[in-house]
Write an enzyme that holds these catalytic residues in place. Structure first.
Site, PDB file in Angstrom:
ATOM      1  N   CYS B 100      -9.065  -6.249 -79.204  1.00 23.19           N
ATOM      2  CA  CYS B 100     -10.212  -6.319 -78.104  1.00 23.19           C
ATOM      3  C   CYS B 100      -9.129  -5.693 -77.001  1.00 23.19           C
ATOM      4  O   CYS B 100      -7.936  -5.876 -76.608  1.00 23.19           O
ATOM      5  CB  CYS B 100     -10.840  -7.590 -77.345  1.00 23.19           C
ATOM      6  SG  CYS B 100     -12.092  -7.244 -75.760  1.00 23.19           S
ATOM      7  N   GLU B 208     -18.332   1.562 -68.363  1.00 22.20           N
ATOM      8  CA  GLU B 208     -18.777   1.584 -67.208  1.00 22.20           C
ATOM      9  C   GLU B 208     -18.239   3.162 -65.897  1.00 22.20           C
ATOM     10  O   GLU B 208     -17.322   3.247 -66.164  1.00 22.20           O
ATOM     11  CB  GLU B 208     -18.181   0.303 -66.406  1.00 22.20           C
ATOM     12  CG  GLU B 208     -18.892   0.158 -64.885  1.00 22.20           C
ATOM     13  CD  GLU B 208     -18.198  -1.474 -64.490  1.00 22.20           C
ATOM     14  OE1 GLU B 208     -18.463  -2.926 -64.906  1.00 22.20           O
ATOM     15  OE2 GLU B 208     -16.951  -1.228 -63.747  1.00 22.20           O
ATOM     16  N   HIS B 239     -15.097  -1.412 -72.091  1.00 20.22           N
ATOM     17  CA  HIS B 239     -14.396  -2.436 -73.089  1.00 20.22           C
ATOM     18  C   HIS B 239     -14.800  -3.091 -74.325  1.00 20.22           C
ATOM     19  O   HIS B 239     -16.255  -2.914 -74.048  1.00 20.22           O
ATOM     20  CB  HIS B 239     -14.325  -3.427 -71.630  1.00 20.22           C
ATOM     21  CG  HIS B 239     -13.575  -4.889 -72.245  1.00 20.22           C
ATOM     22  ND1 HIS B 239     -14.457  -6.165 -71.615  1.00 20.22           N
ATOM     23  CD2 HIS B 239     -13.010  -5.194 -72.907  1.00 20.22           C
ATOM     24  CE1 HIS B 239     -14.033  -7.199 -72.057  1.00 20.22           C
ATOM     25  NE2 HIS B 239     -12.551  -6.903 -73.362  1.00 20.22           N
ATOM     26  N   ASN B 335      -5.300  -8.447 -76.866  1.00 16.05           N
ATOM     27  CA  ASN B 335      -5.380  -9.282 -77.918  1.00 16.05           C
ATOM     28  C   ASN B 335      -4.408  -8.549 -79.116  1.00 16.05           C
ATOM     29  O   ASN B 335      -5.030  -7.882 -79.900  1.00 16.05           O
ATOM     30  CB  ASN B 335      -6.539  -9.799 -78.654  1.00 16.05           C
ATOM     31  CG  ASN B 335      -7.597 -10.481 -77.229  1.00 16.05           C
ATOM     32  OD1 ASN B 335      -7.544 -10.761 -76.633  1.00 16.05           O
ATOM     33  ND2 ASN B 335      -8.777 -10.605 -77.833  1.00 16.05           N
ATOM     34  N   GLY B 384     -12.985  -6.029 -64.359  1.00 17.03           N
ATOM     35  CA  GLY B 384     -13.387  -6.887 -63.044  1.00 17.03           C
ATOM     36  C   GLY B 384     -14.800  -7.304 -64.258  1.00 17.03           C
ATOM     37  O   GLY B 384     -15.701  -6.853 -64.916  1.00 17.03           O
ATOM     38  N   HIS B 408      -5.446  -9.915 -67.807  1.00 18.49           N
ATOM     39  CA  HIS B 408      -6.676  -8.747 -68.790  1.00 18.49           C
ATOM     40  C   HIS B 408      -8.010  -8.501 -68.383  1.00 18.49           C
ATOM     41  O   HIS B 408      -8.493  -7.382 -68.484  1.00 18.49           O
ATOM     42  CB  HIS B 408      -6.579  -9.735 -70.380  1.00 18.49           C
ATOM     43  CG  HIS B 408      -7.102 -10.363 -70.875  1.00 18.49           C
ATOM     44  ND1 HIS B 408      -7.839 -11.123 -69.189  1.00 18.49           N
ATOM     45  CD2 HIS B 408      -8.571  -9.761 -71.472  1.00 18.49           C
ATOM     46  CE1 HIS B 408      -8.635 -12.257 -69.689  1.00 18.49           C
ATOM     47  NE2 HIS B 408      -9.338 -11.433 -71.172  1.00 18.49           N
TER      48      HIS B 408
END
Lengths: 183, 485
Positions: B100, B208, B239, B335, B384, B408
């Site tokens: 991830c 985003e 993400h 990860n 965030g 992270h």
């Protein structure tokens, strides 16, 4: 069938506890709850496809882990979502004579917390085993259809069952399971 | 006594839990946090970090980053390094969503140029990039081709025209872990993953559209070196991870490890989600090779999404992606487990560094940093909540104690169920629109779960990481558009 979603007191993605009088009902309840995280209107799932899932394990915990994992796998691999039809589970109406107790040390969770890590003892292989040479066998008819964003109200994409605090145990009042899902 | 009361402050934003806290701890626990973040941490974080400290072969400390919160087995934000000679590898120290990670992409466009077509842009991205439960991706490939992709990662994408040269250079590991071996991956994992390359997923995964406002730039020179070189520049942050494939790999090996860890290797662990095997055992090596396949799958997944982003921008703005400056700034995973060399108590050692919800943050001059970033350090991308903002940071020399690792993300403070009861997706969408953030989501309940109020303050997390010497702020990015699964 009773169950309780855990969440207010944890930051887990999705977790629940379930109770049932026998293992078959417990397994059914556990899938129904898992499905309700995936799709918010599971009653809308049609019976376009019908399959049979057969699993065996000498640990009832691993059997539930594999069973839920199998249906999650099919959600991605087949892009289908399934409800349970007929479900048969042999070998687990009660612990076998030489059964090993669950070794997690997970308490009954009276406050709803998932607290496997509070165990002071080491943990090992999954508990509640069938008798030597015996095994639990599950045969489940699953009915469902292709995932359809137009009709299925998506919740969260549950992708795995974790072994964290994972519990299946026979208590005085019946079978109990605790499941924490990864999303 | 509450565990929180047992930690002692040992430095700026640094706290320690002694090995006497619990029998079997091989090393102390160290937690990076401000007093406020420490106070807000779930008690389970301390217990889980202590359990990790009991694993065989762990060296130094069992670390928790400032965004730490209770996970499965390892805490999210957990960092642990194991001697490769006699240490273990644990899928629980990596997470189910292997690799991830975050990708940040620049544009040469400013907010003035994008604002008039923001809704059209977000709508197009929402339509063209598969998201949500399940979902088929942007590639139609066979299972065997997928196996090639698992071993090639972004090199496979480059070979087939989906990546620019610089994309590979500006990705951790060059977008390909070379120890990947598809023969260690189950048929089930292949079946589950081969249609999912180029999908965003759901939960906290997103794409985003962001703006770098001049007042949010903390280090102008470094920002310029990383490609942020004009006021109110528009960027894209992505993400996502290895989707169902990575989860299947983790599930397969958890089951395999559970069956042998006691009987074959005599490993006593405190939580089955910490199931482990000696790194050099057949099971350990197979998992490491399969994990690298999932790392490569996730790199390819994010690359295919970038390929589609470039297509959408070209279509909307009527120019080639190169002309629109759609250069990847960096892609970093949070990860993984990786073999690295670090100094521990004065000795250089080969370590298997597990980072679960924690980001590698190499300092200036270290290897595996793109040459163009050598003097500023490795970019670190911290996501965030969708309402608050994100950060671009860089690694720092003072990050050596944590094997050059930082936070992270924000870290949740509220369970998903509580968030759903507290917030309504449609209300969140409307409120964000009124604040100038246009959101499209596959699931309104999923949107409620990701409300800003369900997360810690990203500013406090980043400040704690900087105070602890783990990373350095470059720019705070504010959201203007969001695509959610």
């Amino acid at each position: 069938m009773p169950h309780r979603i855990l969440g207010d007191e944890t930051t887990y993605d999705a977790a629940f506890e379930a109770w049932a009088g026998d293992l078959t009902a417990l397994f059914r309840e556990c899938w129904d709850v898992t499905l309700s995280f995936l799709v918010e209107n599971p009653e809308e799932i049609r019976s376009d496809a019908r399959e049979v899932v057969t699993l065996e394990s000498d640990s009832v915990e691993l059997l539930l882990f594999e069973f839920l994992g199998e249906l999650l796998y099919r959600k991605d691999a087949e892009e289908r979502v399934y409800r349970l039809g007929q479900l048969e589970l042999d070998g687990g109406s009660a612990p076998a004579p030489d059964s090993t107790p669950v070794t997690d040390g997970v308490g009954p969770g009276q406050d709803g917390r998932v607290d496997a890590e509070e165990s002071s003892a080491g943990v090992g292989e999954p508990g509640v085993r069938a008798g030597r040479g015996a095994s639990y066998r599950l045969e489940a008819e699953i009915v469902g259809e292709t995932l359809d964003p137009e009709r299925h109200c998506y919740g969260v994409d549950v992708k795995a069952v974790t072994l964290y605090a994972f519990t299946v145990e026979l208590r005085d009042d019946g079978w109990f399971a605790r499941v924490v899902l990864d999303t | 006594m509450a565990m929180k009361g047992l930690v002692k402050q040992v430095g700026d934003a640094l706290w320690e839990l002694s090995p006497t806290f619990q029998d079997g701890m091989n090393v102390p626990v160290r937690i990076y946090a401000t007093p406020g973040l420490l106070e807000a941490m779930d008690e389970g974080v301390f217990q889980q970090a202590a359990n990790v400290a009991c694993l065989p072969g762990i060296v130094g400390y069992s670390y928790c980053m400032p965004d730490g919160h209770r996970g499965y087995g390892f805490p999210i934000g957990g960092v642990a390094a194991f001697n490769t000679r006699d240490g273990v590898i644990s899928p629980g120290g990596i997470g189910f969503d292997i690799n991830c990670g975050m990708r940040l992409v620049a544009t040469s466009l400013t907010w003035d140029e994008v604002e008039p077509c923001l809704e059209k842009l977000v709508d197009l991205l929402f339509e063209r990039i598969p998201a949500g439960v399940g979902g088929s991706g942007l590639l139609s490939i066979s299972r065997n081709t997928f196996r090639d992709l698992l071993e090639g990662g972004m090199a496979w994408c480059w070979k087939h025209g989906y990546a620019w040269d610089e994309d590979l250079r500006r990705t951790e590991e060059g977008g390909c872990m070379t120890g990947a071996d598809a023969s260690t991956v189950s048929e089930k994992a292949v079946e589950r993953g081969y249609k999912q390359v180029g999908t965003l997923g759901s939960g906290n995964h997103y794409l985003e559209v962001q703006v770098a406002k001049p007042e949010n730039i903390a280090d102008e020179e470094t920002a310029r070196a990383l490609g942020i070189d004009r006021p109110n520049q528009v960027l894209l942050m992505l993400h996502t991870g290895s989707r169902g494939f990575g989860h299947q790999v983790a599930t397969d090996y958890l089951q395999r490890f559970i069956l042998v860890m006691n009987s074959e290797y005599g490993l006593g662990i405190r939580d089955r989600e910490l199931a482990a095997a000696p790194f050099h055992s057949p099971e350990g090596q197979d998992y490491f090779a399969a994990m690298q396949c999932a790392v490569n799958m996730a790199f390819a997944n994010r690359q295919l999404i970038l390929y589609r982003i470039r297509e959408v921008f070209a279509e909307l703005f009527g120019k080639a992606p190169e002309e629109l400056g759609l250069h990847q700034i960096y892609d970093v995973t949070h990860n993984t487990a990786k073999v690295e060399r670090h100094r521990v108590e004065g000795h250089e050692m080969e370590l298997l560094v597990h980072r679960k919800g924690a980001t590698r943050a190499f300092a200036p001059g270290m290897s595996d940093i793109p040459p163009e970033y050598a003097t500023v350090g490795q970019p670190v991308i911290i996501g965030g909540s969708m309402e608050t903002g994100s950060y671009l940071l860089v690694g720092a020399e003072s990050g050596a104690p944590t094997y050059y690792t930082t936070a992270h993300g924000s870290g949740r403070t509220m369970g998903r169920r509580q968030a759903k009861r507290t917030y309504k997706g449609a209300d969140i969408q409307n409120k964000m629109r009124s604040r100038g953030i246009y959101v499209r989501a596959k699931s309104m309940s999923g949107l409620a779960e990701e409300a800003g109020g369900a997360y810690k303050s990203i500013d406090e997390v980043v400040d704690a990481a900087e105070a602890g010497g783990l990373s350095r702020k470059v720019v705070r990015l504010v959201p203007v558009g969001n695509v959610k699964g």
